[in-house]
Motif scaffolding. Structure first.
Motif, PDB file in Angstrom:
ATOM      1  N   PHE A 198       0.845  -1.193   0.000  1.00 46.10           N
ATOM      2  CA  PHE A 198       0.000   0.000   0.000  1.00 46.10           C
ATOM      3  C   PHE A 198       0.886   1.251   0.000  1.00 46.10           C
ATOM      4  O   PHE A 198       0.624   2.213  -0.735  1.00 46.10           O
ATOM      5  CB  PHE A 198      -0.944  -0.024   1.212  1.00 46.10           C
ATOM      6  N   ASP A 199       1.890   1.227   0.884  1.00 50.09           N
ATOM      7  CA  ASP A 199       2.790   2.385   0.956  1.00 50.09           C
ATOM      8  C   ASP A 199       3.484   2.592  -0.391  1.00 50.09           C
ATOM      9  O   ASP A 199       3.639   3.734  -0.845  1.00 50.09           O
ATOM     10  CB  ASP A 199       3.850   2.195   2.061  1.00 50.09           C
ATOM     11  N   ARG A 200       3.955   1.545  -1.033  1.00 55.71           N
ATOM     12  CA  ARG A 200       4.605   1.693  -2.343  1.00 55.71           C
ATOM     13  C   ARG A 200       3.628   2.264  -3.347  1.00 55.71           C
ATOM     14  O   ARG A 200       3.951   3.169  -4.101  1.00 55.71           O
ATOM     15  CB  ARG A 200       5.088   0.328  -2.848  1.00 55.71           C
ATOM     16  N   ARG A 201       2.460   1.741  -3.349  1.00 54.17           N
ATOM     17  CA  ARG A 201       1.480   2.208  -4.308  1.00 54.17           C
ATOM     18  C   ARG A 201       1.100   3.648  -4.020  1.00 54.17           C
ATOM     19  O   ARG A 201       0.948   4.463  -4.950  1.00 54.17           O
ATOM     20  CB  ARG A 201       0.266   1.299  -4.247  1.00 54.17           C
ATOM     21  N   ALA A 202       0.912   3.940  -2.742  1.00 57.70           N
ATOM     22  CA  ALA A 202       0.578   5.316  -2.373  1.00 57.70           C
ATOM     23  C   ALA A 202       1.726   6.243  -2.757  1.00 57.70           C
ATOM     24  O   ALA A 202       1.501   7.357  -3.252  1.00 57.70           O
ATOM     25  CB  ALA A 202       0.274   5.408  -0.887  1.00 57.70           C
ATOM     26  N   SER A 203       2.929   5.780  -2.509  1.00 58.71           N
ATOM     27  CA  SER A 203       4.093   6.586  -2.883  1.00 58.71           C
ATOM     28  C   SER A 203       4.126   6.755  -4.383  1.00 58.71           C
ATOM     29  O   SER A 203       4.415   7.856  -4.889  1.00 58.71           O
ATOM     30  CB  SER A 203       5.388   5.930  -2.435  1.00 58.71           C
ATOM     31  N   GLU A 204       3.855   5.721  -5.075  1.00 60.20           N
ATOM     32  CA  GLU A 204       3.855   5.816  -6.536  1.00 60.20           C
ATOM     33  C   GLU A 204       2.758   6.766  -6.985  1.00 60.20           C
ATOM     34  O   GLU A 204       2.965   7.580  -7.892  1.00 60.20           O
ATOM     35  CB  GLU A 204       3.626   4.433  -7.174  1.00 60.20           C
ATOM     36  N   LEU A 205       1.617   6.683  -6.367  1.00 52.21           N
ATOM     37  CA  LEU A 205       0.516   7.575  -6.741  1.00 52.21           C
ATOM     38  C   LEU A 205       0.868   9.006  -6.393  1.00 52.21           C
ATOM     39  O   LEU A 205       0.607   9.924  -7.183  1.00 52.21           O
ATOM     40  CB  LEU A 205      -0.772   7.176  -6.030  1.00 52.21           C
ATOM     41  N   LEU A 206       1.432   9.171  -5.227  1.00 48.20           N
ATOM     42  CA  LEU A 206       1.804  10.525  -4.836  1.00 48.20           C
ATOM     43  C   LEU A 206       2.926  11.037  -5.744  1.00 48.20           C
ATOM     44  O   LEU A 206       2.916  12.200  -6.138  1.00 48.20           O
ATOM     45  CB  LEU A 206       2.268  10.562  -3.377  1.00 48.20           C
ATOM     46  N   ASP A 207       3.838  10.160  -6.041  1.00 50.68           N
ATOM     47  CA  ASP A 207       4.908  10.551  -6.951  1.00 50.68           C
ATOM     48  C   ASP A 207       4.302  10.876  -8.318  1.00 50.68           C
ATOM     49  O   ASP A 207       4.714  11.845  -8.977  1.00 50.68           O
ATOM     50  CB  ASP A 207       5.960   9.438  -7.095  1.00 50.68           C
TER      51      ASP A 207
END
Length: 180
Positions: A157-166
């Protein structure tokens, strides 16, 4: 009566005297027969008296034999009672011994049954403890897997959220959005 007087009597008187004498003779004969019968009866009584005395002696022997038989019977009954008492005492002692043996056997069986039951209870308690330990181990393993899965999902989730935020940050400078 003298002969002279008889000669001077009439025939009817003589017939009467003859008849009276005949009756007197018959009466005397009957009396003689009765007395002979009485004499005969007394002789029988005297003979019977001897027989009665002899019979009494014989009866005494019979009574003595009967008394001896009765005494023997009483002695045998008393002996049988003693034998019966002894047999009853022996039976009572045997019954008490058997009762003690049965009681000891029942106590032994009860102790064996108690020991078997205790062993079964101990075995079931041990099995339940093993099962509980296994269940706890299984629960800990499941908890560890669940926590690991949660961590993996959180990391994903954190990776995906980071990717989304990025991706969102990089899209901020998109020309289309600036035009708005």
């Amino acid at each position: 009566m003298p002969d002279r007087e008889l000669r001077h009597m009439r025939r009817t008187e003589l017939v009467e005297i003859i008849l009276a004498l005949k009756q007197s003779e018959d009466r005397l004969r009957a009396e003689n027969a009765a007395l002979s019968a009485q004499l005969q009866e007394r002789q029988i009584h005297i003979e019977n008296a001897g027989s009665i005395a002899q019979a009494a002696l014989e009866l005494n022997k019979v009574f003595e034999a009967a008394q001896a038989a009765a005494d023997e019977y009483v002695a045998s009954v008393l002996a049988a009672n003693k034998n019966t008492d002894a047999a009853a005492s022996a039976l009572r002692a045997q019954a008490e011994a058997e009762a003690q043996q049965i009681l000891a056997q029942a106590q032994t069986e009860a102790a064996n049954l108690k020991a078997r039951t205790q062993q079964q209870c101990d075995a079931e308690t041990e099995a339940a403890a093993r099962k509980r330990a296994q269940t706890e181990a299984d629960c800990k393993a499941m908890l560890a897997r669940t926590q690991q899965e949660i961590q993996q999902r959180r990391a994903a989730f954190d990776r995906r959220a980071s990717e989304l935020l990025d991706g969102y940050h990089s899209t901020e400078f998109l020309p289309e959005e600036r035009a708005k």
